[in-house]
Write an enzyme that holds these catalytic residues in place. Structure first.
Site: not given
Length: 283
Positions: A246-250
């Site tokens: 789940i790409p919260c880094h984006r």
């Protein structure tokens, strides 16, 4: 004892930190190599093996100008269509589809009672992770920064009543394949998540931001149907139980600055640059 992959990532992270702290003086390759105690030749080779691009190219992906350019694209109809269809830019980045299933009210309330959870530890380009799965999908993934015991402890806090087995299963193996640089044959990844309806909605919306793409909290809130709840959306992003998948880094600042990250801003820079390099190679 650290694995070679962990040692390499530590050096890469140190180099990225040095680049970010000294970008105004535009440090030369020799300076950065000296900072991480490698010869320029070995540093350049190690960095390119890790990221697929040179340190100079990688640094360009982390610039505010690059980020702003991506955020501008996000406002266009073409880009929004790309997000909805799993496309990035003009071509398909990968055939990855991540399906989310929320836990039942009973599983949510009872701390995972009746759940059998397999867990294992694995090396990734961004450090060691703990990954855990139920029979329905991945329920937890976290970077291991304070040792395996602490990481397992945190998992058990999230699901105190589950039964645990240290076992690598097929669900975990398929999910971990996302850390390679070839996603052409990656099977569907399933997530089995403990979260409120609102949190799961935010996480599902976040999954539509493709690798190499970026978004802001305000934009994410709008796409999740909660335009005025960007603070609540930020909290949901911060409570993401599955790092990287789940790409919260984006999610970055509207100014184009990378911003903070639960797993450290240096790691966030490393992941964003790595994904940008991957996108450039496959398009």
């Amino acid at each position: 004892m650290k694995t070679q992959q962990e040692i390499d990532y530590t050096r890469i992270a140190d180099a990225i930190g040095f680049f970010r702290e000294n970008f105004k003086s535009q440090p030369k390759l020799e300076e950065v190599a000296d900072h991480v105690n490698l010869s320029p030749f070995h540093f350049q080779r190690m960095f390119k093996d890790w990221a697929g691009v040179t340190p100079k190219q990688f640094l360009q992906y982390l610039s505010v100008e690059h980020a702003k350019g991506i955020l501008k694209q996000e406002d266009t109809n073409v880009f929004n269509t790309a997000l909805e269809t799993g496309l990035s830019g003009g071509g398909r980045l990968h055939d990855l589809f991540i399906k989310v299933e929320g836990m039942t009210p009973g599983e949510y309330r009872n701390g995972g009672a009746m759940l059998q959870i397999n867990y294992s530890f694995a090396d990734t380009p961004f450090g060691k992770v703990i990954v855990a799965s139920t029979g329905k999908g991945i329920c937890h993934m976290a970077f291991v920064d304070e040792g395996e015991e602490k990481a397992l402890e945190q998992l058990k806090i999230n699901f105190p009543n589950a039964v645990y087995n240290q076992l690598v299963d097929r669900i975990q193996q398929n999910a971990l394949f996302i850390f390679t640089q070839d996603w052409n044959h990656l099977d569907e990844i399933k997530l089995h998540l403990k979260g409120t309806d609102f949190q799961i909605k935010v996480w599902e919306t976040l999954l539509k931001v493709p690798a190499g793409g970026l978004t802001t909290y305000a934009s994410l809130a709008k796409k999740a149907g909660s335009e005025n709840a960007y603070r609540a959306v930020g909290t949901a992003v911060g409570s993401n139980p599955v790092a990287f998948l789940i790409p919260c880094h984006r999610v970055i600042k509207s100014t184009g600055e990378i911003g903070q990250y639960h797993w450290g801003s240096t790691r966030k820079n490393a992941i964003i640059g790595w994904e940008a390099a991957l996108k450039e190679r496959v398009e």
